[in-house]
Design a protein around this motif. Structure first.
Motif, mmCIF file in Angstrom:
data_model
loop_
_atom_site.group_PDB
_atom_site.id
_atom_site.type_symbol
_atom_site.label_atom_id
_atom_site.label_comp_id
_atom_site.label_asym_id
_atom_site.label_seq_id
_atom_site.Cartn_x
_atom_site.Cartn_y
_atom_site.Cartn_z
ATOM 1 N N ASP A 56 7.931 12.882 1.157
ATOM 2 C CA ASP A 56 8.030 13.788 2.290
ATOM 3 C C ASP A 56 8.915 13.169 3.364
ATOM 4 O O ASP A 56 9.520 12.117 3.150
ATOM 5 N N GLU A 57 8.979 13.799 4.511
ATOM 6 C CA GLU A 57 9.794 13.288 5.619
ATOM 7 C C GLU A 57 9.346 11.887 6.044
ATOM 8 O O GLU A 57 10.163 11.056 6.421
ATOM 9 N N VAL A 62 10.582 6.061 6.391
ATOM 10 C CA VAL A 62 10.263 4.673 6.038
ATOM 11 C C VAL A 62 11.454 4.036 5.324
ATOM 12 O O VAL A 62 11.883 2.933 5.658
ATOM 13 N N VAL A 63 11.999 4.723 4.345
ATOM 14 C CA VAL A 63 13.130 4.193 3.565
ATOM 15 C C VAL A 63 14.353 4.010 4.448
ATOM 16 O O VAL A 63 15.028 2.978 4.375
ATOM 17 N N LEU A 91 10.646 -6.278 7.701
ATOM 18 C CA LEU A 91 10.614 -6.321 6.238
ATOM 19 C C LEU A 91 9.297 -6.924 5.753
ATOM 20 O O LEU A 91 8.700 -6.440 4.790
ATOM 21 N N ALA A 92 8.819 -7.960 6.419
ATOM 22 C CA ALA A 92 7.543 -8.570 6.048
ATOM 23 C C ALA A 92 6.396 -7.600 6.294
ATOM 24 O O ALA A 92 5.488 -7.466 5.464
ATOM 25 N N GLU A 93 6.441 -6.901 7.419
ATOM 26 C CA GLU A 93 5.381 -5.948 7.752
ATOM 27 C C GLU A 93 5.329 -4.800 6.738
ATOM 28 O O GLU A 93 4.248 -4.353 6.347
ATOM 29 N N ALA A 94 6.476 -4.331 6.320
ATOM 30 C CA ALA A 94 6.514 -3.252 5.318
ATOM 31 C C ALA A 94 5.860 -3.709 4.014
ATOM 32 O O ALA A 94 5.166 -2.926 3.353
ATOM 33 N N LEU A 125 6.559 2.572 -1.485
ATOM 34 C CA LEU A 125 8.008 2.661 -1.594
ATOM 35 C C LEU A 125 8.678 1.737 -0.583
ATOM 36 O O LEU A 125 9.610 0.998 -0.915
ATOM 37 N N GLY A 126 8.190 1.748 0.645
ATOM 38 C CA GLY A 126 8.737 0.873 1.676
ATOM 39 C C GLY A 126 8.575 -0.589 1.320
ATOM 40 O O GLY A 126 9.488 -1.406 1.506
#
Length: 188
Positions: A56-57, A62-63, A91-94, A125-126
């Motif tokens: 979804d949006e 996120v991407v 990046l670490a948090e994702a 995905l993130g």
């Protein structure tokens, strides 16, 4: 799939960065994100599951956010500069948002390990893309990344040959050579 993506087959982090060209953002809808994931499916074991769950949006945002963070960090690293701390932290948090688990099972003959992530579709995905970005940033090869030599191209690549200057010989290399030829023949 609708329109093709201009440069596929680079390290995953660069393929993600290359979804934004000089002319357009290629990830403008969840459907385009689904198209890109279909192209990348062999690199991501959970791609089918993620797509089936529906993007979804929120997934798209996120991407795109991770793409922007990876793009800035790669650009800094390839120039020998430290990436911004907030990009690395993001990046670490994702990745923390969807922890990876190595699940082991007996397949009848041996123990097999399958890596999976927990969390919702967007977080998984993130995390997958953030991990690919982090791994590439930690690879010494990041300093060899180049931007296409065509004036109107922003695509980046990891050259397999030191003389490679175009993102693609067919895409930009040929276009620049044809333009040079045309310019030379018109000025005679």
């Amino acid at each position: 799939m609708t329109a093709p993506f201009p440069l596929i087959g680079e390290p995953l982090a660069l393929d993600l960065v290359n979804t934004r060209t000089a002319a357009a953002d290629l990830l403008v809808t969840p459907e385009r994100l689904t198209d890109w994931l279909a192209v990348q499916a062999e690199r991501f074991a959970e791609a089918g599951e993620v797509v089936a769950a529906g993007l979804d949006e929120g997934s798209l945002q996120v991407v795109r956010s991770i793409r922007d963070r990876v793009a800035r960090a790669v650009d800094a690293a390839r120039h020998g500069e430290p990436p911004q701390a907030d990009d690395l932290a993001a990046l670490a948090e994702a990745q923390r948002a969807a922890p990876a688990v190595l699940e082991v099972a007996w397949d009848g003959a041996r123990v097999v390990a399958t890596r999976s992530r927990t969390g919702d579709v967007s977080a998984r995905l993130g995390a997958w893309l953030a991990e690919a970005g982090a791994e590439f940033l930690a690879d010494p090869a990041v300093t060899r990344v180049r931007q296409c030599a065509a004036d109107d191209c922003v695509l980046v690549f990891l050259p397999a040959h030191p003389r490679r200057i175009w993102c693609s010989a067919a895409r930009c290399g040929n276009r620049v050579r044809v333009a040079r030829h045309y310019h030379r023949s018109r000025s005679r």
